[in-house]
Design a protein around this motif. Structure first.
Motif, PDB file in Angstrom:
ATOM      1  N   LEU A   1      20.524  11.674  16.715  1.00  0.00           N
ATOM      2  CA  LEU A   1      21.978  11.745  16.837  1.00  0.00           C
ATOM      3  C   LEU A   1      22.443  10.590  17.718  1.00  0.00           C
ATOM      4  CD1 LEU A   1      24.506  13.434  16.154  1.00  0.00           C
ATOM      5  CD2 LEU A   1      24.134  14.667  18.280  1.00  0.00           C
ATOM      6  N   VAL A   2      23.227   9.669  17.149  1.00  0.00           N
ATOM      7  CA  VAL A   2      23.632   8.477  17.890  1.00  0.00           C
ATOM      8  C   VAL A   2      25.127   8.437  18.189  1.00  0.00           C
ATOM      9  CG1 VAL A   2      21.731   7.038  17.092  1.00  0.00           C
ATOM     10  CG2 VAL A   2      23.835   7.135  15.773  1.00  0.00           C
ATOM     11  N   LYS A   3      25.891   9.361  17.629  1.00  0.00           N
ATOM     12  CA  LYS A   3      27.324   9.395  17.873  1.00  0.00           C
ATOM     13  C   LYS A   3      27.738  10.833  18.141  1.00  0.00           C
ATOM     14  CE  LYS A   3      31.573   7.563  16.005  1.00  0.00           C
ATOM     15  NZ  LYS A   3      32.239   7.004  14.840  1.00  0.00           N
ATOM     16  N   SER A   4      28.695  11.005  19.010  1.00  0.00           N
ATOM     17  CA  SER A   4      29.133  12.342  19.412  1.00  0.00           C
ATOM     18  C   SER A   4      29.843  13.068  18.277  1.00  0.00           C
ATOM     19  CB  SER A   4      30.076  12.221  20.610  1.00  0.00           C
ATOM     20  OG  SER A   4      30.592  13.481  20.946  1.00  0.00           O
ATOM     21  N   THR A   5      29.737  14.392  18.291  1.00  0.00           N
ATOM     22  CA  THR A   5      30.386  15.213  17.270  1.00  0.00           C
ATOM     23  C   THR A   5      31.747  15.731  17.731  1.00  0.00           C
ATOM     24  OG1 THR A   5      29.268  17.186  18.079  1.00  0.00           O
ATOM     25  CG2 THR A   5      28.194  15.974  16.309  1.00  0.00           C
ATOM     26  N   ASN A   6      32.281  15.196  18.831  1.00  0.00           N
ATOM     27  CA  ASN A   6      33.543  15.695  19.382  1.00  0.00           C
ATOM     28  C   ASN A   6      34.718  15.568  18.429  1.00  0.00           C
ATOM     29  OD1 ASN A   6      32.466  16.530  21.748  1.00  0.00           O
ATOM     30  ND2 ASN A   6      33.005  14.683  22.884  1.00  0.00           N
ATOM     31  N   SER A   7      34.877  14.438  17.789  1.00  0.00           N
ATOM     32  CA  SER A   7      36.071  14.218  16.977  1.00  0.00           C
ATOM     33  C   SER A   7      35.766  14.226  15.479  1.00  0.00           C
ATOM     34  CB  SER A   7      36.728  12.903  17.369  1.00  0.00           C
ATOM     35  OG  SER A   7      35.833  11.847  17.116  1.00  0.00           O
ATOM     36  N   CYS A   8      34.820  15.046  15.059  1.00  0.00           N
ATOM     37  CA  CYS A   8      34.507  15.110  13.633  1.00  0.00           C
ATOM     38  C   CYS A   8      34.839  16.508  13.098  1.00  0.00           C
ATOM     39  CB  CYS A   8      33.053  14.745  13.365  1.00  0.00           C
ATOM     40  SG  CYS A   8      31.863  15.937  13.951  1.00  0.00           S
ATOM     41  N   GLN A   9      34.731  16.651  11.811  1.00  0.00           N
ATOM     42  CA  GLN A   9      35.046  17.921  11.166  1.00  0.00           C
ATOM     43  C   GLN A   9      34.068  19.009  11.588  1.00  0.00           C
ATOM     44  OE1 GLN A   9      34.947  17.400   6.959  1.00  0.00           O
ATOM     45  NE2 GLN A   9      36.421  15.721   6.976  1.00  0.00           N
ATOM     46  N   GLU A  10      34.551  20.233  11.576  1.00  0.00           N
ATOM     47  CA  GLU A  10      33.707  21.386  11.939  1.00  0.00           C
ATOM     48  C   GLU A  10      32.504  21.482  11.001  1.00  0.00           C
ATOM     49  OE1 GLU A  10      32.262  24.618  13.923  1.00  0.00           O
ATOM     50  OE2 GLU A  10      33.895  23.303  14.530  1.00  0.00           O
ATOM     51  N   ARG A  11      32.725  21.182   9.738  1.00  0.00           N
ATOM     52  CA  ARG A  11      31.653  21.235   8.742  1.00  0.00           C
ATOM     53  C   ARG A  11      30.532  20.252   9.086  1.00  0.00           C
ATOM     54  NH1 ARG A  11      33.029  20.703   2.349  1.00  0.00           N
ATOM     55  NH2 ARG A  11      30.933  21.058   1.611  1.00  0.00           N
ATOM     56  N   HIS A  12      30.908  19.083   9.590  1.00  0.00           N
ATOM     57  CA  HIS A  12      29.909  18.091   9.965  1.00  0.00           C
ATOM     58  C   HIS A  12      29.173  18.500  11.235  1.00  0.00           C
ATOM     59  CE1 HIS A  12      31.910  14.659   7.460  1.00  0.00           C
ATOM     60  NE2 HIS A  12      31.640  15.741   6.755  1.00  0.00           N
ATOM     61  N   ARG A  13      29.867  19.165  12.150  1.00  0.00           N
ATOM     62  CA  ARG A  13      29.208  19.691  13.348  1.00  0.00           C
ATOM     63  C   ARG A  13      28.133  20.693  12.965  1.00  0.00           C
ATOM     64  NH1 ARG A  13      34.427  20.881  15.812  1.00  0.00           N
ATOM     65  NH2 ARG A  13      35.092  18.864  16.539  1.00  0.00           N
ATOM     66  N   LEU A  14      28.446  21.534  11.988  1.00  0.00           N
ATOM     67  CA  LEU A  14      27.471  22.531  11.536  1.00  0.00           C
ATOM     68  C   LEU A  14      26.275  21.863  10.855  1.00  0.00           C
ATOM     69  CD1 LEU A  14      29.899  25.271  10.185  1.00  0.00           C
ATOM     70  CD2 LEU A  14      28.545  25.343  12.282  1.00  0.00           C
ATOM     71  N   SER A  15      26.516  20.773  10.151  1.00  0.00           N
ATOM     72  CA  SER A  15      25.419  20.046   9.507  1.00  0.00           C
ATOM     73  C   SER A  15      24.494  19.433  10.550  1.00  0.00           C
ATOM     74  CB  SER A  15      25.960  18.943   8.602  1.00  0.00           C
ATOM     75  OG  SER A  15      26.685  19.503   7.538  1.00  0.00           O
TER      76      SER A  15
END
Length: 68
Positions: free
Chosen positions: A16-30
């Motif tokens: 994981l090289v980039k934060s999941t803060n500002s991405c879609q919830e679906r991508h966070r779950l992935s």
């Protein structure tokens, strides 16, 4: 005696090289499904179509290294 075949599984190392803060919830779950939690965490997974699909979905967040 029957010889047992040692199946050689290809694995994929994902970081994981980039934060999941500002991405879609679906991508966070992935990302969570890939076993990644914090930034720069690494997960080694069996190379399969389902794992490749998850990686493809969040390719802008992760870096992939193929290993034997």
């Amino acid at each position: 005696m029957a010889k047992t075949k040692k199946s050689e599984h290809k694995t994929v190392r994902v970081r994981l090289v980039k934060s999941t803060n500002s991405c879609q919830e679906r991508h966070r779950l992935s990302v969570k499904a890939l076993g990644l939690r914090k930034l720069n965490s690494v997960s080694e997974l069996k190379d399969s179509p389902s794992v490749r699909g998850l990686i493809n979905q969040v390719s802008y967040l992760v870096r992939v290294e193929e290993s034997a």
